[in-house]
Design an enzyme around this catalytic site. Sequence first.
Site, mmCIF file in Angstrom:
data_model
loop_
_atom_site.group_PDB
_atom_site.id
_atom_site.type_symbol
_atom_site.label_atom_id
_atom_site.label_comp_id
_atom_site.label_asym_id
_atom_site.label_seq_id
_atom_site.Cartn_x
_atom_site.Cartn_y
_atom_site.Cartn_z
ATOM 1 N N SER A 59 -55.028 70.243 -33.667
ATOM 2 C CA SER A 59 -54.546 68.936 -33.203
ATOM 3 C C SER A 59 -55.175 67.797 -34.007
ATOM 4 O O SER A 59 -56.234 67.950 -34.617
ATOM 5 C CB SER A 59 -54.871 68.754 -31.725
ATOM 6 O OG SER A 59 -54.319 69.808 -30.967
HETATM 7 N N1 SAM Z 1 -57.366 73.778 -29.444
HETATM 8 C C1 SAM Z 1 -56.758 74.145 -30.683
HETATM 9 C C2 SAM Z 1 -57.599 73.772 -31.876
HETATM 10 O O1 SAM Z 1 -58.661 73.149 -31.703
HETATM 11 O O2 SAM Z 1 -57.226 74.142 -32.991
HETATM 12 C C3 SAM Z 1 -55.335 73.608 -30.768
HETATM 13 C C4 SAM Z 1 -54.382 74.683 -31.024
HETATM 14 S S1 SAM Z 1 -52.655 74.445 -30.944
HETATM 15 C C5 SAM Z 1 -52.326 72.737 -30.771
HETATM 16 C C6 SAM Z 1 -52.276 75.170 -29.349
HETATM 17 C C7 SAM Z 1 -52.521 76.649 -29.216
HETATM 18 O O3 SAM Z 1 -52.102 77.050 -27.903
HETATM 19 C C8 SAM Z 1 -51.760 77.544 -30.182
HETATM 20 O O4 SAM Z 1 -52.661 78.302 -30.921
HETATM 21 C C9 SAM Z 1 -50.878 78.422 -29.272
HETATM 22 O O5 SAM Z 1 -50.707 79.728 -29.746
HETATM 23 C C10 SAM Z 1 -51.675 78.399 -27.981
HETATM 24 N N2 SAM Z 1 -50.941 78.711 -26.752
HETATM 25 C C11 SAM Z 1 -49.675 78.360 -26.391
HETATM 26 N N3 SAM Z 1 -49.390 78.843 -25.151
HETATM 27 C C12 SAM Z 1 -50.506 79.523 -24.730
HETATM 28 C C13 SAM Z 1 -50.845 80.237 -23.539
HETATM 29 N N4 SAM Z 1 -49.994 80.392 -22.513
HETATM 30 N N5 SAM Z 1 -52.075 80.784 -23.451
HETATM 31 C C14 SAM Z 1 -52.981 80.668 -24.460
HETATM 32 N N6 SAM Z 1 -52.712 80.012 -25.621
HETATM 33 C C15 SAM Z 1 -51.484 79.423 -25.745
#
Ligand code: SAM
Length: 212
Positions: A59
């Site tokens: 993000s």
């Molecule tokens: N916090 C992360 C970082 O610092 O890089 C941001 C990662 S990205 C914006 C959001 C992440 O949420 C993705 O890697 C995606 O695969 C994951 N995601 C989406 N739905 C999810 C779920 N139900 N459970 C766990 N992870 C999930």
Amino acid sequence: MFEQEREELVLTLRKRGIKSEKVLNAFLKVERHNFVPEIMWFNAYKDVALPIGQGQTISQPYTVAYMTEALDPKPGQKILEIGTGSGFQAALLSEMGARVFTIERQFDLYNQTLKLFDKLGYKIAARCSDGTIGWSEFAPYDGIIVTAGGPTIPENLKKQLAIGGKLVIPVGDKNSQTMNILTKISESQFAVKESPYFAFVPLIGKEGWKEK
Ligand code: SAM
């Protein structure tokens, strides 16, 4: 490495309204370039989201700072993150002294980030599963942060939050979401603050968007 770039990023975050010195200090310490592919290091300290593979992103720093400031984790508190992705948000929380639990649904990302935590020496508990159902074994959490955008606030996450704890989650449609900051007042009561507008990758799962 990149000390000056980190200081410039912190200046940008201040200018954009981030006030928490604890959050800004964590941004000085956690080396964001370690959380993106080497080919993107030249952009690692710009205030932009970057691709991390598997169609996912790390993000935008302002968004991470805004959510972390809203969550306001204290040393020793138990924090659950949904959406590990690159691991940057989890590393910031850990740097601030929180005990971090993080869930990622995509196995390759989970695996890659687990190795990175190990390499960088972060003690963070990680699992690969659907974060919309939470991680009940270690509940209740003092704070829960969701870094993907869902259609609603998952009931399981509300249940797994401690009284007095905060849940920070973007909610909306697939293109744009508002940031919802909930404080749990009692088992059935939450104070809610909402602020516009953010754009996250979708939260996919039982209490999220359905996978196509
Ligand atoms: N916090 C992360 C970082 O610092 O890089 C941001 C990662 S990205 C914006 C959001 C992440 O949420 C993705 O890697 C995606 O695969 C994951 N995601 C989406 N739905 C999810 C779920 N139900 N459970 C766990 N992870 C999930």
